[in-house]
Design an enzyme around this catalytic site. Sequence first.
Site, mmCIF file in Angstrom:
data_model
loop_
_atom_site.group_PDB
_atom_site.id
_atom_site.type_symbol
_atom_site.label_atom_id
_atom_site.label_comp_id
_atom_site.label_asym_id
_atom_site.label_seq_id
_atom_site.Cartn_x
_atom_site.Cartn_y
_atom_site.Cartn_z
ATOM 1 C CG ASN A 140 5.787 -10.445 2.626
ATOM 2 O OD1 ASN A 140 6.517 -11.273 2.088
ATOM 3 N ND2 ASN A 140 6.269 -9.447 3.338
ATOM 4 C CG PHE A 427 5.871 -0.306 -0.533
ATOM 5 C CD1 PHE A 427 5.964 0.734 0.380
ATOM 6 C CD2 PHE A 427 6.594 -0.206 -1.709
ATOM 7 C CE1 PHE A 427 6.727 1.858 0.117
ATOM 8 C CE2 PHE A 427 7.366 0.910 -1.990
ATOM 9 C CZ PHE A 427 7.435 1.942 -1.068
ATOM 10 C CB CYS A 428 3.942 -6.122 2.577
ATOM 11 S SG CYS A 428 3.724 -5.411 4.212
ATOM 12 C CG ASN A 429 5.855 -6.740 -3.907
ATOM 13 O OD1 ASN A 429 6.669 -7.583 -4.265
ATOM 14 N ND2 ASN A 429 4.790 -6.429 -4.633
#
Length: 812
Positions: A140, A427-429
């Site tokens: 992100n 996982f912020c992806n």
Amino acid sequence: MEEGAKGKEEFTREFGKDYGYPDGPRGIDEIRASEFKRLNGLVYLDHAGASLYSESQMEATFRDLTTNVYGNPHSQSDASMESLCIIQAARQQVLEFINAPAKDYSCIFTSGATAALKLLGEAFPWCSDSCFMYTMENHNSVLGIREYALNKGATAVVVDVEQIEEHSGPSNLSFKKLTSIPQRQSGANLSGEAVDRNVYNLFAFPSECNFSGRRFDLELVNVIKEDSSRLLRGSLQCSGCWKVLIDAAKGCATQPPDLTRYPADFVVISFYKIFGYPTGLGALVVKKEAAALLEKAYFSGGTVVASISDLDYVKRRKNIEDLFEDGTQSFLGIASLRHGFKLINMLSLPSVERHTSTLNAYVRKALLAMRHENGSLVCVLYGLNDAKGQGPTIAFNLKRPDGTWYGYHEVEKLASLSGIQLRTGCFCNPGACAKYLGLSHSELFSNIEAGHVCWDDYDVLHGKPTGAVRISFGYMSTFEDAKKFIDFIEKAFVSKASPSTNGSHLEVDVILSSSGIKSMLPRRELYLKTINIFPIKSCSGFSAESWPLSATGLLHDREWCLQSPSGEVLTQKKVPRMSLIGPLIDRTRGLLTVESPYCSEKLQIGLDISCKYLTRQKMNLHAQRYEFQVYNDEINQWFSEAIGCPCTLVRCCSSEVLPCTNGRTGSTCRDTDSKLNFVNEAQFLLVTEESVDDLNRRLKPNCERYESDTLLLPIDPIRFRPNLVIGGAEPYEEDDWKAIHIGKEHFSVIGGCNRCQMINRNPKSTSMQPAKEPLATLSSYRRVKDKEILVKATFICRSLGLSISVPPALLQ
């Protein structure tokens, strides 16, 4: 030979030449014993989130800081000059770490990898003809750069590098498939026609995906910079010069990029992901010719040669590091970097990469080989099929024998109880998450409309996982860590053949009468033993021989809750002192009385709905839209003293189910048809005394392992906060109940209760650290096939009626 020893022998036979630093000055067992004693009994498998610092690293850092004087580097004192020398040496060490020639590259220290990316996004020379292109698998923090690009009228494009094949062309690489998705055109020039001004484009990719562990071929740098026209043909033509950004925050831990071979323009580094400490410190390594293009508006202390307060005049520093490091650098954190690099350099990065690769290959092989008793796959792995193209990270989800998914929150919860630390979610992806889970745009929007956001517990929606489980290894990880994790998955999630049992699933209709409860099963006499009311959510409750029913369950049950100043609903998980607040309702006098050992006087609150309120407000909680009223400052001050932090007492007025929530198929059941107060899932919670007794029998042999202040045996049913306690049943007979009659009242059974670590808390203790029991024991035998919940209680609901009573003759 014991199974564990045999497994270690087989592992060593296959991976011994690469595992454990056999040619290094210290082996892995010595490193763990001397540097990570705090991991005793704990398996840490979240190195992609944060690596661990070593004891010698921290001792050297402390010794350094207690024997040297480092001053603010923006000064001319001897202490300041010492700091400047340390900072310059650290810059050189960072450049050497990624083989970046100092004549070509500069190292800008930032407050972290995200700050480095933000700096680049702000300063890059975007224009309406620019293009920001990034791979689908990006964090992100990289995706956020597109906002700067789009705000300047540039184009944002997502590409998915699916496969790279060798060919005889000059770049030695070609993309088998390239998917481009323009995010917003904003009048950009997409024709490839020449423009009159200098145009710069930015291509961003990770050296290693933090979701899947996939390592990207760094030859991408040369392909983009030298032959972008061939790469982009048939998809998008962008004029201008391409610059390349590598997000190496994850990859640097085991395989940092070599900038001599792959001369990227920008590389982002996070130090705590390499050696654990310091946090809050990262770096943007920038090619000097690319740095000259960056445009900076803001100036601060340390970044200017001169400025005049009352005139529009500022003269900036020329040196790239001085120009972009706003304010005083984190000079003490920078001073500690050399102590972190010391152990890594002693082991050597190639050795760290080989060591972690052995553990990765071993666990991947074991997970792929797992089968349920019916032969179906247990584990689905995400990333490349070839482990050689993977970093020391494994992302996966688990399946039941019937092909449905286990929720990743259940995996995380049980892992924690087993002493295993891992991570779950996306996982912020988001790009990698959607790609590997096969989530379309419509499914992503549907999940968002259903209430799914980052870090919630919506782990399965519409039959698909919304995230994954991730484990990752570090330089200090061991075979024993990997083996314990594999054993945990085998024990907790792999279905084994079991002896056949007689009988079939029964739908039990339980009937209560004045002389007790009689079920339709022969020779069974059930009775209602206790009625419990919990007026304030997550606080203590009280028992009654009889109690009225209302449209929301037991009258006044969970009708109140405490809110933090930010609006968060407080529970014992974060505020253990709530368990010591004792409420009691006197319906005759119309009073709610509360007491706490932290308050000198009891507090009395009128039940009249018009008493002492300030405002009426609304909030969303557990897929419900609540309207509530807020009490005055005098009452709120009492509760703030009772729990030791500011809070507000609120009372539920009404609730309704939020739309678009019925698609959820996660790990909890919820009553979506009845009116609810501040309950988690349903109007009533029921347990049987015999089920609790059986649990106590299982806990008793191991009771000597537990502290007296964390686990008191025998466990009382009140630990599970039930509204109704039934006696006379067989242990766990309630699993098969479909309906209950208490007198003339009919109750429908909704399903089992999804248990959390709340039940591990001693209700008489204010400790922030709950024990592992009884949840650990429950997880070992109460995870029923086709249910991913720790069934220890049953949710029921009913229509509006009169009241229920405990027959006096049956009270004990």
